[in-house]
Design an enzyme around this catalytic site. Structure first.
Site, short mmCIF file in Angstrom:
data_model
loop_
_atom_site.label_atom_id
_atom_site.label_comp_id
_atom_site.label_asym_id
_atom_site.label_seq_id
_atom_site.Cartn_x
_atom_site.Cartn_y
_atom_site.Cartn_z
N GLY A 69 7.33 -6.93 -63.36
CA GLY A 69 7.65 -8.41 -63.85
C GLY A 69 7.06 -9.31 -62.90
O GLY A 69 6.19 -10.29 -63.27
N ASN A 149 18.84 -14.55 -64.13
CA ASN A 149 19.50 -13.26 -63.61
C ASN A 149 20.49 -13.26 -62.64
O ASN A 149 21.30 -12.24 -62.53
CB ASN A 149 18.29 -12.58 -62.50
CG ASN A 149 17.63 -13.55 -61.43
OD1 ASN A 149 17.11 -14.76 -61.83
ND2 ASN A 149 17.39 -13.17 -60.21
N GLN A 179 14.87 -10.85 -67.60
CA GLN A 179 16.15 -10.59 -68.19
C GLN A 179 16.69 -10.66 -69.53
O GLN A 179 17.67 -10.60 -69.94
CB GLN A 179 17.32 -11.40 -67.20
CG GLN A 179 16.93 -11.22 -65.74
CD GLN A 179 17.79 -9.82 -65.22
OE1 GLN A 179 18.33 -9.12 -65.88
NE2 GLN A 179 17.38 -9.50 -63.99
N SER A 199 9.72 -6.67 -67.77
CA SER A 199 9.72 -5.53 -66.92
C SER A 199 10.37 -4.51 -67.38
O SER A 199 11.52 -4.41 -68.11
CB SER A 199 10.35 -5.94 -65.34
OG SER A 199 10.24 -4.94 -64.54
N GLY A 200 9.80 -3.12 -67.17
CA GLY A 200 10.51 -1.93 -67.63
C GLY A 200 11.81 -1.46 -67.13
O GLY A 200 12.83 -1.03 -67.94
N HIS A 201 12.00 -1.81 -65.84
CA HIS A 201 13.03 -1.09 -65.04
C HIS A 201 14.29 -1.96 -65.40
O HIS A 201 15.52 -1.24 -64.77
CB HIS A 201 12.85 -0.82 -63.47
CG HIS A 201 12.77 -2.19 -62.81
ND1 HIS A 201 13.98 -2.53 -61.95
CD2 HIS A 201 12.05 -3.29 -62.43
CE1 HIS A 201 13.74 -3.63 -61.35
NE2 HIS A 201 12.42 -4.23 -61.64
N THR A 237 -6.39 2.76 -63.25
CA THR A 237 -5.91 3.91 -64.05
C THR A 237 -4.68 3.45 -64.56
O THR A 237 -3.70 3.39 -63.89
CB THR A 237 -6.17 5.17 -63.61
OG1 THR A 237 -7.67 5.44 -63.05
CG2 THR A 237 -5.93 6.25 -64.66
N CYS A 323 17.95 -9.63 -55.04
CA CYS A 323 16.81 -9.99 -54.07
C CYS A 323 17.22 -10.90 -52.97
O CYS A 323 16.49 -11.23 -52.06
CB CYS A 323 15.83 -10.81 -54.92
SG CYS A 323 15.52 -9.90 -56.47
N1 PLP Z 1 12.25 -12.36 -63.04
C1 PLP Z 1 13.50 -12.09 -63.03
C2 PLP Z 1 14.23 -13.08 -63.80
C3 PLP Z 1 14.13 -10.85 -62.43
O1 PLP Z 1 15.38 -10.84 -62.61
C4 PLP Z 1 13.29 -10.06 -61.74
C5 PLP Z 1 13.81 -8.69 -61.16
O2 PLP Z 1 14.87 -8.99 -60.52
C6 PLP Z 1 11.86 -10.29 -61.74
C7 PLP Z 1 11.46 -11.44 -62.48
C8 PLP Z 1 11.02 -9.26 -60.95
O3 PLP Z 1 10.85 -8.31 -61.67
P1 PLP Z 1 10.16 -6.95 -61.13
O4 PLP Z 1 11.13 -6.44 -60.31
O5 PLP Z 1 10.09 -5.98 -62.33
O6 PLP Z 1 9.16 -7.25 -60.30
#
Ligand code: PLP
Length: 375
Positions: A69, A149, A179, A199-201, A237, A323
């Site tokens: 992301g 988040n 999110q 974002s995938g994870h 790649t 974070c």
């Molecule tokens: N944006 C939001 C709202 C998020 O919660 C996060 C990850 O916590 C991100 C961006 C960043 O995503 P990534 O961990 O895939 O870089």
């Protein structure tokens, strides 16, 4: 083990892990190679793109794979700024964005752009009035989250997009939907959105893959140079095992969207009911719009200490966001919470795999921690 930190990251879904392993061991060709293995890999890449595009509500040719992301947001914001590098202009974002956005606009500010951070109201929402007051004719970019988040609040992106395009038709609208994917039905076209990060994870795919929607017709200058993969937007790649896994996670999550949502909604309601009965010293900071993220302050219990107690009990949550790592949460400060409350805040975030037992374990562990800390 009770994992309630799904806004930080999620366990990889078995279907996604299987797709990754299959791609690593059998479909390992380079999509740019011209032999059969390469052609098979290119086919898998394009099938995966179709699946992810459908989860995003956009066309496959508007969907680019990235590494996360954060990369999607950097490409969007820096690319939009590059389009306006000669006359600069005004960038609007919000005070409750993820660092991927906030740190990037800070840099763009140093490059000469004027930056406005919209403040949320006490409920964690960015109001259309706040945007209307900030908009100017030289606004070149608005970047706003879909779902927050730390709070689980959802921003009125359709109204924000309409306002932006009415006042500054040339401005680009970027949405951080990291999110929101598989939690909120995504409709970037309806929202007049030009760029959207996911974002995938966060949805059961491995770390190392994200996607970016770029509206058809918008030519964004690439941020990196290389072999031109992803039409130059994210060269290098392609991480096909991660991409194939992301597509499988999207497929599974989107097929069970309503059922999963109802399940998580019931869990959040159960959490609130149990907290009300058993944790009289705890208070929810806001009414979240998606049930997946709940922000709860436990009076008199510093979250860093409480986190460790919960962890010893096998219950995993975050303080604010994962974070923020010990710093005061900018999001909780922006909604006006006093430090005494934000320092005691825990973020509980659900996935569809959670159950009532996880909530029971959380409540019991908080009771135990509160007994130790609230003397
Ligand atoms: N944006 C939001 C709202 C998020 O919660 C996060 C990850 O916590 C991100 C961006 C960043 O995503 P990534 O961990 O895939 O870089």
């Amino acid at each position: 083990m009770h994992y309630l930190d799904n806004a930080a990251t999620t366990p990889v879904l078995p279907v996604a892990a299987e797709a990754a392993v299959r791609t690593m061991c059998e479909g390992y060709g380079n999509p740019s190679s011209l032999h059969r293995k390469g052609l098979d890999a290119a086919r898998l890449l394009e099938e995966s793109r179709k699946t992810v595009a459908s989860a995003l509500g956009v066309l496959p040719e508007e969907t680019y794979f990235t590494s996360c992301g954060t990369e999607s947001t950097n490409i969007s914001l820096r690319g939009a700024a590059r389009l306006h590098r000669h006359k600069k202009g005004h960038i609007i974002t919000t005070a409750i964005e993820h660092a991927a956005t906030l740190q990037t606009v800070r840099e763009l500010e140093q490059d000469g752009f004027r930056v406005t951070l919209l403040a949320p109201d006490a409920g964690g929402h960015i109001t259309p009035e706040a945007l209307a007051d900030a908009l100017t004719e030289d606004t070149v970019l608005l970047s706003c989250q879909l779902a927050n988040n730390e709070l689980g609040t959802v921003q009125p992106v359709a109204e924000l997009g309409a306002l932006l395009k009415a006042k500054a038709p040339e401005a680009l609208f970027h949405i951080d939907a990291v999110q929101g994917l598989a939690r909120v039905p995504l409709a970037p076209k309806k929202w007049k959105c030009d760029l959207m990060s996911v974002s995938g994870h966060k949805i059961g795919a491995p770390k190392g893959v994200g996607a970016l929607y770029i509206r058809k017709g918008l030519r964004l200058p690439p941020m990196a140079t290389g072999g031109g993969q992803e039409r130059g937007i994210s060269p290098g790649t392609e991480p096909l095992p991660n991409i194939a896994a992301f597509a499988e996670a999207c497929r599974q999550r989107m097929a069970a969207f309503d059922e999963n949502y109802a399940h998580v909604q019931a869990l959040a309601a159960y959490l609130r009911e149990q907290a009300e009965q058993k944790l009289p010293y705890a208070v929810f900071n806001v009414e979240s719009d998606i049930p997946h993220v709940q922000s709860i302050a436990v009076d008199g219990c510093k979250s860093e200490v409480m986190l460790r107690i919960l962890s010893d009990e096998g219950v995993y949550v975050s303080a604010g966001s994962a974070c923020s790592k010990g710093k005061q949460s900018g999001v909780l400060a922006a909604i006006g919470l006093p430090r005494t409350r934000s320092d005691c805040t825990l973020r509980v975030s659900f996935s569809p795999e959670n159950s009532r037992e996880d909530v029971d374990a959380f409540i019991a562990a908080v009771q135990k921690g509160a007994k130790m800390l609230r003397r």
